[in-house]
Design a protein around this motif. Structure first.
Motif, mmCIF file in Angstrom:
data_model
loop_
_atom_site.group_PDB
_atom_site.id
_atom_site.type_symbol
_atom_site.label_atom_id
_atom_site.label_comp_id
_atom_site.label_asym_id
_atom_site.label_seq_id
_atom_site.Cartn_x
_atom_site.Cartn_y
_atom_site.Cartn_z
ATOM 1 N N PHE A 191 88.639 -36.090 27.055
ATOM 2 C CA PHE A 191 88.127 -36.689 25.525
ATOM 3 C C PHE A 191 86.954 -36.117 24.893
ATOM 4 C CE2 PHE A 191 90.090 -39.895 28.142
ATOM 5 C CZ PHE A 191 91.453 -40.132 27.280
ATOM 6 N N ALA A 192 87.039 -35.744 23.816
ATOM 7 C CA ALA A 192 85.598 -35.449 22.927
ATOM 8 C C ALA A 192 85.710 -36.039 21.633
ATOM 9 C CB ALA A 192 85.558 -33.861 22.755
ATOM 10 N N ARG A 193 84.302 -36.358 21.167
ATOM 11 C CA ARG A 193 84.424 -36.720 19.706
ATOM 12 C C ARG A 193 83.806 -35.840 18.827
ATOM 13 N NH1 ARG A 193 83.923 -42.192 16.907
ATOM 14 N NH2 ARG A 193 84.540 -43.060 18.700
ATOM 15 N N VAL A 194 84.421 -35.563 17.572
ATOM 16 C CA VAL A 194 83.908 -34.495 16.612
ATOM 17 C C VAL A 194 83.450 -35.605 15.420
ATOM 18 C CG1 VAL A 194 84.429 -32.678 14.878
ATOM 19 C CG2 VAL A 194 85.648 -32.983 17.298
ATOM 20 N N LYS A 195 82.173 -35.331 15.249
ATOM 21 C CA LYS A 195 81.431 -36.278 14.077
ATOM 22 C C LYS A 195 81.936 -35.715 12.788
ATOM 23 C CE LYS A 195 78.788 -38.669 16.814
ATOM 24 N NZ LYS A 195 79.142 -40.122 16.691
ATOM 25 N N GLY A 196 82.195 -36.693 12.120
ATOM 26 C CA GLY A 196 82.878 -36.400 10.720
ATOM 27 C C GLY A 196 81.666 -36.589 9.439
ATOM 28 N N GLU A 197 81.849 -36.254 8.174
ATOM 29 C CA GLU A 197 80.971 -36.294 7.229
ATOM 30 C C GLU A 197 80.541 -37.646 6.843
ATOM 31 O OE1 GLU A 197 82.705 -34.393 4.000
ATOM 32 O OE2 GLU A 197 82.092 -32.333 4.706
ATOM 33 N N ASN A 198 81.463 -38.698 7.144
ATOM 34 C CA ASN A 198 81.291 -39.799 6.804
ATOM 35 C C ASN A 198 81.392 -40.756 7.993
ATOM 36 O OD1 ASN A 198 81.112 -42.685 5.803
ATOM 37 N ND2 ASN A 198 82.447 -42.467 4.067
ATOM 38 N N PRO A 199 80.595 -41.265 8.441
ATOM 39 C CA PRO A 199 80.602 -41.964 9.829
ATOM 40 C C PRO A 199 81.107 -43.459 9.535
ATOM 41 C CG PRO A 199 78.391 -41.834 9.480
ATOM 42 C CD PRO A 199 79.122 -40.966 8.333
ATOM 43 N N ASP A 200 81.039 -43.951 8.288
ATOM 44 C CA ASP A 200 81.306 -45.314 8.170
ATOM 45 C C ASP A 200 83.081 -45.088 7.918
ATOM 46 O OD1 ASP A 200 78.752 -46.324 7.871
ATOM 47 O OD2 ASP A 200 78.712 -45.597 5.933
ATOM 48 N N LEU A 201 83.700 -44.442 7.763
ATOM 49 C CA LEU A 201 85.228 -44.446 7.943
ATOM 50 C C LEU A 201 85.903 -44.805 9.196
ATOM 51 C CD1 LEU A 201 85.845 -41.176 5.403
ATOM 52 C CD2 LEU A 201 86.183 -43.606 5.017
ATOM 53 N N PRO A 202 86.893 -45.309 9.336
ATOM 54 C CA PRO A 202 87.364 -45.407 10.631
ATOM 55 C C PRO A 202 87.866 -44.212 11.260
ATOM 56 C CG PRO A 202 88.354 -46.985 8.918
ATOM 57 C CD PRO A 202 87.611 -45.988 8.346
ATOM 58 N N ALA A 203 87.711 -44.102 12.666
ATOM 59 C CA ALA A 203 88.099 -42.906 13.321
ATOM 60 C C ALA A 203 89.467 -42.517 13.325
ATOM 61 C CB ALA A 203 87.417 -42.829 14.455
ATOM 62 N N LEU A 204 89.907 -41.352 13.614
ATOM 63 C CA LEU A 204 91.084 -40.893 13.850
ATOM 64 C C LEU A 204 91.465 -40.351 15.170
ATOM 65 C CD1 LEU A 204 94.343 -40.001 12.717
ATOM 66 C CD2 LEU A 204 93.214 -37.839 12.123
ATOM 67 N N VAL A 205 92.369 -40.718 16.012
ATOM 68 C CA VAL A 205 92.712 -40.360 17.368
ATOM 69 C C VAL A 205 93.772 -39.221 17.248
ATOM 70 C CG1 VAL A 205 93.030 -40.691 19.745
ATOM 71 C CG2 VAL A 205 91.731 -42.347 18.326
ATOM 72 N N LEU A 206 93.387 -38.080 17.663
ATOM 73 C CA LEU A 206 94.550 -36.877 17.794
ATOM 74 C C LEU A 206 94.607 -36.879 19.237
ATOM 75 C CD1 LEU A 206 93.223 -34.155 15.238
ATOM 76 C CD2 LEU A 206 95.401 -35.818 14.933
ATOM 77 N N HIS A 207 95.658 -37.131 19.700
ATOM 78 C CA HIS A 207 95.765 -36.848 21.010
ATOM 79 C C HIS A 207 97.211 -36.789 21.836
ATOM 80 C CE1 HIS A 207 98.673 -40.717 21.508
ATOM 81 N NE2 HIS A 207 98.058 -41.206 20.522
ATOM 82 N N GLY A 208 97.268 -36.065 23.009
ATOM 83 C CA GLY A 208 98.578 -35.520 23.502
ATOM 84 C C GLY A 208 98.345 -36.102 24.899
ATOM 85 N N HIS A 209 99.359 -35.563 25.770
ATOM 86 C CA HIS A 209 99.383 -35.500 27.364
ATOM 87 C C HIS A 209 99.546 -34.446 27.992
ATOM 88 C CE1 HIS A 209 103.875 -35.408 27.700
ATOM 89 N NE2 HIS A 209 103.962 -35.976 26.598
ATOM 90 N N LEU A 210 99.053 -34.443 29.152
ATOM 91 C CA LEU A 210 98.797 -33.158 29.730
ATOM 92 C C LEU A 210 99.927 -33.082 30.722
ATOM 93 C CD1 LEU A 210 94.980 -33.089 30.331
ATOM 94 C CD2 LEU A 210 96.249 -31.466 28.736
ATOM 95 N N ASP A 211 100.715 -34.214 31.151
ATOM 96 C CA ASP A 211 101.840 -33.857 32.109
ATOM 97 C C ASP A 211 103.104 -33.697 31.670
ATOM 98 O OD1 ASP A 211 101.715 -36.308 30.988
ATOM 99 O OD2 ASP A 211 102.792 -37.371 32.456
#
Length: 430
Positions: A62-82
């Protein structure tokens, strides 16, 4: 001369070459080499990847990319490796070579889902390299073990490291955003729900005997009758809010207002596979095991069954299964998971639609219910609303749903680049 390919295609090709076959029950080639590859790429973008190892070699990253507005709820972009296993003898190419031919990338994971992993990585790379930031924090996640229910992947991470997803309210993953065709009209389906899941084992018991005996109680015969009864049962059409809305929109799109639900879904042609199975329960026998030797009638026989039902019907479906197989067959639950359904509305949905229209202005966008399941099931336990949105503009002749867990899995190169551009637009604007 070697064919020129995009960075997205190259990463998808590299990921396919990691054989991360997941055979189930904890028996899997480790995801760790693929996770290290992903982490190394994220490091080149200035990100700080975090590994979570649930068992030796079973690694999510995992890694977190900081956004311009930290007060907005974050979005998870995810996949699987298997990936699910592939029998190379059935394929026309080596399933783990990442072959490019006929304008397509071939290999296990080309659609499920190393393609989306690559699109996520390069979309984020384009934004970071241009010295831009997303509007909100983006959490990049690449899970182990999705193909076996996530015990070593998403479920483990959610249970043991929920802090990774702190502040997140929405998530995007696989099996949505791809194109289907209703005649000449192209539409994209966004996955806004998933069926419930029950993996069960059926067990028949009998008396072990010599293979030449007149059998008094052969468990293989009993199990065969039960499996046949279950496999031949026709489950009725059952709708939820998502499938009701989808059918309404298909009727409006095609002008076919008098067709029944199955016929309406079939209008999507090669793209109808997942749509057809979203409006009825499925209960498919998938594995059989019995016996020790050719001349021994065994004392027991077993079958595995994959059941996908609407959440509201789950209990009644299991009761029907027991009735069909009869009282002499035992049912053992191997793995169960919830169904999901979220509204086809809100800022994220609007941004997904706008991002598709940025690349394909005249396309229709529809909601649908996935007949399978994704790691969004685990994230929902943290209150995160998940969608399927791995955008691909596909040719009408490609049986895309048939590529999932199928033979000669492949995806057009230009579809991967299309998806990359759509995700860039989404990340910038949501």
């Amino acid at each position: 001369m070697a064919e020129q390919i995009s960075e997205t295609v190259k990463i998808a090709q590299d990921l396919i070459r990691f054989d991360t076959s997941n055979r189930g029950g904890g028996d899997s080639n480790p995801e760790e080499p693929a996770a290290i590859y992903v982490a190394d790429y994220m490091k080149t973008l200035g990100l700080e990847p975090v590994f979570v190892e649930s068992a030796p070699g079973r690694v999510s990253v995992f890694a977190r990319v900081k956004g311009e507005n930290p007060d907005l709820p974050a979005l998870v972009l995810h996949g699987h490796l298997d990936v699910v296993p592939a029998d190379a003898s059935e394929w026309s190419v080596d399933p783990f070579a990442g072959i490019i031919k006929d304008g397509l990338l071939w290999g296990r994971g080309a659609v499920d889902m190393k393609n989306m992993n690559a699109m996520i990585l390069t979309a984020m790379a384009e934004i970071i390299r241009s010295d831009q930031k997303p509007k909100r924090d983006i959490i990049l996640g690449f899970f182990a073990d999705e193909e076996d229910g996530g015990a070593y992947g998403s479920r483990y991470v959610v249970d043991n490291h929920p802090e990774i997803f702190a502040g997140a309210s929405t998530a995007i993953s696989e099996v949505g955003g791809y194109s289907v065709y209703f005649g000449s009209e192209r539409a994209y389906v966004i996955q806004t729900g998933e069926k419930a899941l029950d993996w069960i084992n059926l067990k028949a018991k009998g008396r072990a005997q010599h293979g030449s005996s007149i059998p008094e109680d052969n468990p293989i015969v009993k199990l065969g009758q039960a499996v046949s009864a279950l496999g031949q049962h026709e489950w009725p059409v059952t709708l939820c809010s998502t499938t009701t809305e989808l059918l309404k929109r298909i009727a409006e799109l095609t002008g076919e207002h008098d067709l029944d639900p199955r016929a309406l879904m079939a209008l999507a042609g090669n793209g109808s596979g997942f749509l057809q199975s979203s409006i009825t329960t499925t209960a498919n026998p998938t594995l059989l095991s019995a016996g020790l030797k050719h001349n021994v009638i065994p004392g027991s026989a077993n079958a595995s069954v994959d059941i996908r039902s609407l959440p509201s019907e789950r209990d009644s479906v299991l009761e029907t299964v027991q009735r069909l197989i009869g009282p002499d067959i035992e049912i053992e639950s191997f793995h169960s998971d919830i169904g999901l359904e979220v509204p086809f509305e809100g800022e994220l949905v609007e941004t997904m639609i706008a991002s598709l229209h940025q690349e394909d202005p005249d396309a229709h966008v529809l909601p649908y219910l996935l007949s399978g399941g994704t790691d969004n099931k685990a994230l929902s336990r943290l209150g995160i609303a998940g969608f399927g949105f791995a955008p691909l503009k596909l040719p009408p002749e490609l049986d895309f749903p048939g590529m999932f867990h199928g033979v000669d899995e492949r995806v057009p190169l230009d579809a991967l680049d299309f998806g990359h551009r759509v995700l860039v637009h989404l990340i910038k604007n949501y």
